[in-house]
Design a protein around this motif. Structure first.
Motif, PDB file in Angstrom:
ATOM      1  N   LYS A  89      54.112  38.167  80.311  1.00 17.90           N
ATOM      2  CA  LYS A  89      53.378  37.722  79.599  1.00 17.90           C
ATOM      3  C   LYS A  89      51.950  37.463  79.478  1.00 17.90           C
ATOM      4  N   LYS A  90      51.722  37.513  81.011  1.00 18.65           N
ATOM      5  CA  LYS A  90      50.228  37.113  80.589  1.00 18.65           C
ATOM      6  C   LYS A  90      49.244  38.438  80.210  1.00 18.65           C
ATOM      7  N   HIS A  91      49.705  39.509  81.044  1.00 16.64           N
ATOM      8  CA  HIS A  91      48.724  40.360  81.430  1.00 16.64           C
ATOM      9  C   HIS A  91      49.673  41.365  80.160  1.00 16.64           C
ATOM     10  N   LEU A  92      50.564  41.590  79.642  1.00 12.05           N
ATOM     11  CA  LEU A  92      51.624  42.737  78.937  1.00 12.05           C
ATOM     12  C   LEU A  92      51.728  41.906  77.514  1.00 12.05           C
ATOM     13  N   GLY A  93      51.786  41.021  77.576  1.00 14.60           N
ATOM     14  CA  GLY A  93      51.989  39.960  76.133  1.00 14.60           C
ATOM     15  C   GLY A  93      53.020  40.276  75.861  1.00 14.60           C
ATOM     16  N   GLU A  94      53.695  39.825  76.443  1.00 17.27           N
ATOM     17  CA  GLU A  94      55.375  39.823  76.384  1.00 17.27           C
ATOM     18  C   GLU A  94      55.454  38.296  75.325  1.00 17.27           C
ATOM     19  N   THR A  95      56.350  38.173  74.657  1.00 12.85           N
ATOM     20  CA  THR A  95      56.127  37.037  74.083  1.00 12.85           C
ATOM     21  C   THR A  95      58.187  36.525  74.204  1.00 12.85           C
ATOM     22  N   GLY A  96      57.884  35.284  74.189  1.00 12.73           N
ATOM     23  CA  GLY A  96      59.765  34.426  74.802  1.00 12.73           C
ATOM     24  C   GLY A  96      59.804  34.658  76.456  1.00 12.73           C
ATOM     25  N   THR A  97      60.906  34.297  76.826  1.00  7.34           N
ATOM     26  CA  THR A  97      60.951  33.682  78.321  1.00  7.34           C
ATOM     27  C   THR A  97      62.572  33.719  78.140  1.00  7.34           C
ATOM     28  N   GLN A  98      63.885  34.167  78.780  1.00  9.32           N
ATOM     29  CA  GLN A  98      64.122  34.079  79.266  1.00  9.32           C
ATOM     30  C   GLN A  98      65.421  32.998  80.146  1.00  9.32           C
ATOM     31  N   PRO A  99      65.790  32.235  80.451  1.00  7.68           N
ATOM     32  CA  PRO A  99      66.363  31.754  81.602  1.00  7.68           C
ATOM     33  C   PRO A  99      66.412  33.187  82.761  1.00  7.68           C
ATOM     34  N   TYR A 100      65.901  32.771  83.675  1.00 13.58           N
ATOM     35  CA  TYR A 100      66.338  34.051  84.988  1.00 13.58           C
ATOM     36  C   TYR A 100      67.549  34.473  85.018  1.00 13.58           C
ATOM     37  N   TYR A 101      68.115  33.254  84.725  1.00 18.00           N
ATOM     38  CA  TYR A 101      69.570  34.023  85.946  1.00 18.00           C
ATOM     39  C   TYR A 101      70.392  34.748  84.277  1.00 18.00           C
ATOM     40  N   LYS A 102      69.688  34.399  83.623  1.00 20.63           N
ATOM     41  CA  LYS A 102      70.500  35.773  82.195  1.00 20.63           C
ATOM     42  C   LYS A 102      69.656  37.162  82.119  1.00 20.63           C
ATOM     43  N   TYR A 103      67.780  36.662  82.701  1.00 19.20           N
ATOM     44  CA  TYR A 103      67.151  37.660  83.008  1.00 19.20           C
ATOM     45  C   TYR A 103      67.639  39.085  83.581  1.00 19.20           C
ATOM     46  N   GLU A 125      54.961  48.855  80.284  1.00 18.28           N
ATOM     47  CA  GLU A 125      53.572  49.264  80.177  1.00 18.28           C
ATOM     48  C   GLU A 125      53.046  49.079  78.867  1.00 18.28           C
ATOM     49  N   THR A 126      51.843  49.003  79.082  1.00 15.19           N
ATOM     50  CA  THR A 126      51.252  48.696  78.060  1.00 15.19           C
ATOM     51  C   THR A 126      49.721  49.496  77.585  1.00 15.19           C
ATOM     52  N   GLU A 127      48.917  49.932  77.157  1.00 12.28           N
ATOM     53  CA  GLU A 127      47.985  50.431  77.386  1.00 12.28           C
ATOM     54  C   GLU A 127      46.520  50.253  78.215  1.00 12.28           C
ATOM     55  N   THR A 128      47.094  48.676  78.727  1.00 14.17           N
ATOM     56  CA  THR A 128      45.907  48.290  79.614  1.00 14.17           C
ATOM     57  C   THR A 128      47.118  47.829  80.860  1.00 14.17           C
ATOM     58  N   SER A 129      47.713  47.613  80.725  1.00 21.00           N
ATOM     59  CA  SER A 129      48.138  47.293  81.811  1.00 21.00           C
ATOM     60  C   SER A 129      49.638  47.954  82.017  1.00 21.00           C
ATOM     61  N   ARG A 130      50.112  47.700  83.743  1.00 20.19           N
ATOM     62  CA  ARG A 130      51.679  48.280  84.275  1.00 20.19           C
ATOM     63  C   ARG A 130      52.170  47.440  84.483  1.00 20.19           C
ATOM     64  N   LEU A 131      54.058  47.537  84.757  1.00 18.15           N
ATOM     65  CA  LEU A 131      54.365  47.045  85.207  1.00 18.15           C
ATOM     66  C   LEU A 131      55.801  47.134  86.321  1.00 18.15           C
ATOM     67  N   TYR A 132      55.668  47.266  87.216  1.00 19.30           N
ATOM     68  CA  TYR A 132      56.870  47.949  87.781  1.00 19.30           C
ATOM     69  C   TYR A 132      57.674  46.738  88.721  1.00 19.30           C
ATOM     70  N   TRP A 133      59.159  46.812  88.250  1.00 22.40           N
ATOM     71  CA  TRP A 133      59.822  46.019  89.110  1.00 22.40           C
ATOM     72  C   TRP A 133      60.887  46.987  89.810  1.00 22.40           C
ATOM     73  N   ASN A 134      60.602  46.613  91.362  1.00 23.48           N
ATOM     74  CA  ASN A 134      61.788  46.871  92.524  1.00 23.48           C
ATOM     75  C   ASN A 134      61.762  48.500  92.340  1.00 23.48           C
ATOM     76  N   ARG A 135      60.920  49.314  92.034  1.00 26.84           N
ATOM     77  CA  ARG A 135      60.166  50.358  91.950  1.00 26.84           C
ATOM     78  C   ARG A 135      59.608  51.265  93.231  1.00 26.84           C
ATOM     79  N   LYS A 136      60.659  51.915  93.505  1.00 31.53           N
ATOM     80  CA  LYS A 136      60.096  53.507  94.714  1.00 31.53           C
ATOM     81  C   LYS A 136      58.089  53.842  93.981  1.00 31.53           C
TER      82      LYS A 136
END
Length: 270
Positions: free
Chosen positions: A117-131, A138-149
């Motif tokens: 939300k802060k760095h990639l402009g994502e909107t909305g937030t789900q409860p973590y237990y549903k997410y 990835e956007t033109e300015t930022s990239r985010l990895y989750w548990n990625r080798k």
């Protein structure tokens, strides 16, 4: 009031928690933030307090404190070490692949959504237990990895951090790793996380041509303790300073869930 606090701290069992949160490395006020937020059921608050005060009826507690006839104090899950509350909360190896990982991922999901939300402009937030976190955002300015080798030119033993955030324009990458250890292990865990990912940070800096690569440990005590260094980690990630309350709540609920599953009907306060 001060006399009551001193009496509490002097107790050999119940006073341990008071001593733990008064450690120089711990933010005492923030560690009690969950009590002030008012977003937990009263029964849950009471159960958390019983875990922190170590008055949950584990086998060792029943034998030594309530003096019941408990012949075998070994953990009912691993069958190796004595069954006390610290062991159940964060020290029983068979619980790591499921219970501890579930708690860990709950905390990580909150952080991942906040970063997106802060760095990639994502909107909305789900409860973590549903997410369900996408492996890459990835956007033109930022990239985010989750548990990625992370593929590197030379073999790196620790190459799957929890989260990796890259700010392309700033040529900056953050290697973020999360843990919920026992409060007595918080400082050690923080140092271990940094040392663990230093080789990977060097490789990323060279391969991705980054100007700066930082290892950011996000450590919260399994029973809700907030280390002072956590505030600095959140500040470096440019996140709201109060987000620690969400992370703390997820960690505490995960711990409650683990203790309830292990002890079942015995988890009454005695």
């Amino acid at each position: 009031m001060q006399d009551l606090v001193c009496q509490w701290k002097a107790k050999p069992l119940h006073g341990r928690y008071k001593s733990r949160i008064e450690d120089n490395a711990i933010d005492t006020k923030a560690s009690q933030g969950w009590l002030q937020s008012g977003n937990l059921f009263l029964e849950t608050e009471g159960f958390i307090a019983s875990i922190q005060d170590q008055v949950v009826p584990t086998k060792l507690y029943r034998k030594r404190i309530t003096h019941e006839n408990v012949e075998d104090t070994r953990c009912r899950i691993c069958g190796e070490k004595d069954e006390h509350i610290d062991h159940i909360v964060a020290g029983c190896s068979p619980l790591a692949p499921k219970q501890y990982l579930e708690r860990h991922n709950d905390v990580a999901k909150i952080l991942y959504q906040a970063l997106a939300k802060k760095h990639l402009g994502e909107t909305g937030t789900q409860p973590y237990y549903k997410y369900t976190p996408p492996p890459v955002i990835e956007t033109e300015t930022s990239r985010l990895y989750w548990n990625r080798k992370i593929i590197t030119d030379r073999p790196i033993p620790n190459n799957i951090p929890d989260i990796v955030l890259t700010l392309k324009e700033e040529r900056t990458t953050f290697i973020i790793d999360i843990a919920e250890p026992l409060p007595t292990n918080i400082q050690t865990t923080h140092a271990e996380k940094i040392n663990k990912y230093l080789p990977l940070s060097d490789e990323i800096k060279r391969m991705w041509e980054m100007g700066n690569v930082s290892v950011i440990p996000v450590i919260i005590g399994a029973t809700g303790e907030i280390p002072r260094k956590l505030h600095k980690s959140l500040e470096k990630l440019q996140l709201h300073p109060k987000i620690y309350l969400q992370l703390q709540k997820a960690a505490l609920l995960g711990t409650c869930r683990t203790v309830r599953r292990v002890l079942g009907d015995e988890n009454r306060i005695r």
